[in-house]
Design an enzyme around this catalytic site. Structure first.
Site, mmCIF file in Angstrom:
data_model
loop_
_atom_site.group_PDB
_atom_site.id
_atom_site.type_symbol
_atom_site.label_atom_id
_atom_site.label_comp_id
_atom_site.label_asym_id
_atom_site.label_seq_id
_atom_site.Cartn_x
_atom_site.Cartn_y
_atom_site.Cartn_z
ATOM 1 N N GLN A 193 -16.965 -15.093 -5.526
ATOM 2 C CA GLN A 193 -18.394 -15.457 -5.527
ATOM 3 C C GLN A 193 -18.642 -16.822 -4.884
ATOM 4 O O GLN A 193 -19.723 -17.085 -4.362
ATOM 5 C CB GLN A 193 -18.950 -15.475 -6.955
ATOM 6 C CG GLN A 193 -19.024 -14.135 -7.641
ATOM 7 C CD GLN A 193 -17.814 -13.868 -8.499
ATOM 8 O OE1 GLN A 193 -16.698 -14.266 -8.158
ATOM 9 N NE2 GLN A 193 -17.996 -13.197 -9.623
ATOM 10 N N ASP B 89 -21.733 -19.152 -18.694
ATOM 11 C CA ASP B 89 -22.262 -17.873 -19.179
ATOM 12 C C ASP B 89 -22.568 -17.924 -20.668
ATOM 13 O O ASP B 89 -23.298 -17.087 -21.192
ATOM 14 C CB ASP B 89 -21.262 -16.759 -18.883
ATOM 15 C CG ASP B 89 -21.060 -16.641 -17.387
ATOM 16 O OD1 ASP B 89 -20.250 -17.409 -16.834
ATOM 17 O OD2 ASP B 89 -21.763 -15.820 -16.762
HETATM 18 O O1 MRU Z 1 -19.073 -12.566 -13.005
HETATM 19 P P1 MRU Z 1 -20.297 -13.327 -12.593
HETATM 20 O O2 MRU Z 1 -20.393 -13.524 -11.122
HETATM 21 O O3 MRU Z 1 -21.555 -12.780 -13.205
HETATM 22 O O4 MRU Z 1 -20.025 -14.727 -13.246
HETATM 23 C C1 MRU Z 1 -21.010 -15.607 -13.536
HETATM 24 C C2 MRU Z 1 -20.857 -16.794 -12.727
HETATM 25 O O5 MRU Z 1 -21.216 -16.771 -11.594
HETATM 26 C C3 MRU Z 1 -20.338 -18.004 -13.230
HETATM 27 O O6 MRU Z 1 -19.439 -17.972 -14.212
HETATM 28 C C4 MRU Z 1 -21.426 -19.044 -13.304
HETATM 29 O O7 MRU Z 1 -20.898 -20.291 -13.198
HETATM 30 C C5 MRU Z 1 -22.279 -18.911 -14.520
HETATM 31 S S1 MRU Z 1 -23.598 -17.915 -14.235
HETATM 32 C C6 MRU Z 1 -24.862 -19.065 -14.039
#
Ligand code: MRU
Length: 375
Positions: free
Chosen positions: A205, A246
């Protein structure tokens, strides 16, 4: 955030709602950075699948998607019986809450929608309240990110070299982002700085989403392999780390975030580099008492063993495939399996500050400051 699509710069939100079609509109994030496409989910089950399959991802974005998904499921109910309506809303709630387990934002968002719906005396009133509440949640999420930007911008001095992990940018929210908000605010204030985006294996990501956002925004940046960060820190090439989350435990200050965050926090601590976590208030979990209780999503091993990308060189593909074609390639030994935990938990002593819409807090102070933080 503004996006250049086919030569035109247009403003998009990551998540939106089409009232006429009762559809949730999402940017199809699995195709980025190669293709920009908006898709619509026609019912709450499709909306839940879009969360599970990561068409939409990132705590704030899936929070808003769940909020709209709940309104979508409630609005699809036909009839006037409140008891049957309540049972339908409960099913929709469960389906969306189970779509991805680690982020707390979807549950916090849907609890808020249900609280506001309770003021309606008829099914029609509750349906209208559900959509109004989902829209309010999305707008508030944007306001929270703006406020994070105001509080965080002073951290981004001229010439700073900032490291990020995963994507906590506008694609992970409704707009602006949490970890990126101070960067965008500092850029608006005329400051120049450089961002190292951790690639963020296995789904990349950082390489695909954060790098794309920063490029769209015209911010100087480079992608680094996750395991390059220690070397750059040791050489004094990183001044500050800022990530999203999260789920932040309000009682302990522990931070669940994309796998690899803990590693980066340990490294930053080792090198005396400030490590900040930027979150809206919907990311705080005031109930759990230990980071060990946070449900950590285990995803398919194929994400580790293989990778998606586009063909850069036509000669690299088969004769029928053109440069730019999207392909899935096996990277690992064909007979090996993989373990793929999606998130990890960083303890409070490794975190310099939790950057929120109401200010910056020591992780251990969240509980005693819970009134200010909406707890
Ligand atoms: O698995 P994802 O892409 O949904 O993970 C979330 C994230 O992108 C991160 O952990 C992020 O820093 C927190 S979401 C604002």
């Amino acid at each position: 955030m503004n996006v250049l699509v086919r030569g035109r710069r247009r403003h998009f939100r990551t998540v939106d709602f089409d009232e006429t079609r009762n559809a949730v509109r999402l940017i199809e994030q699995r195709l980025l950075p190669h293709t920009f496409k908006v898709v619509a989910t026609r019912d709450y089950r499709e909306t839940a699948r879009a969360i599970t399959d990561m068409i939409v991802r990132g705590a704030g974005a899936i929070g808003a998607t769940a909020a709209f998904g709940l309104a979508q499921g409630a609005r699809a109910f036909r009839g006037g019986g409140l008891a049957r309506f309540a049972a339908q809303v409960e099913t929709v709630y469960r389906t969306l809450a189970d779509a991805r387990p680690t982020a707390v934002d979807p549950v916090n968002a849907m609890n808020e929608i249900r609280r506001r719906m309770a003021a309606g005396r008829t099914v029609a009133e509750q349906q209208a309240l559900a959509l109004a509440a989902a829209r309010a949640f999305a707008d508030e999420a944007v306001a929270h990110c703006e406020a994070i930007g105001r509080h965080g911008a002073p951290l981004i001095r001229d010439g700073l070299r900032v490291q990020t992990h995963c994507n906590a940018g506008w694609l992970a929210f409704v707009d602006i982002g949490s970890a990126t908000a101070p960067l965008y605010a500092a850029q608006a204030a005329g400051r120049r700085f450089h961002v190292f985006c951790d690639e963020t294996r296995p789904r990349s990501q950082g390489a695909s989403l954060t790098a794309w956002e920063l490029a769209q925004q015209g911010i100087s940046h480079e992608v680094i392999a996750d395991n390059a960060a220690g070397h750059l820190m040791q050489r004094g090439e990183i001044d500050l780390v800022i990530v999203g989350s999260d789920r932040v435990l309000g009682r302990t200050g522990e931070v669940a975030n994309k796998i690899g965050t803990y590693t980066q926090a340990v490294l930053a601590h080792r090198h005396g580099i400030p490590f900040y976590v930027a979150i809206p208030l919907s990311t705080i979990d005031w109930n759990l008492r230990s980071g060990r209780d946070i449900p950590i999503e285990e995803r398919t091993g194929s994400e580790v063993l293989s990778a998606w990308g586009t063909l850069a060189d036509p000669k690299a593909g088969s004769r029928r495939r053109k440069a730019g074609a999207r392909v899935y390639v096996r990277v690992a030994n064909p007979t090996s399996g993989a373990r793929n935990p999606g998130f990890d938990v960083t303890p409070p002593e490794l975190i310099t500050g939790i950057l929120t819409p109401v200010g910056i807090f020591k992780p251990k102070d969240l509980w005693k400051r819970r009134r200010e933080l909406g707890g």
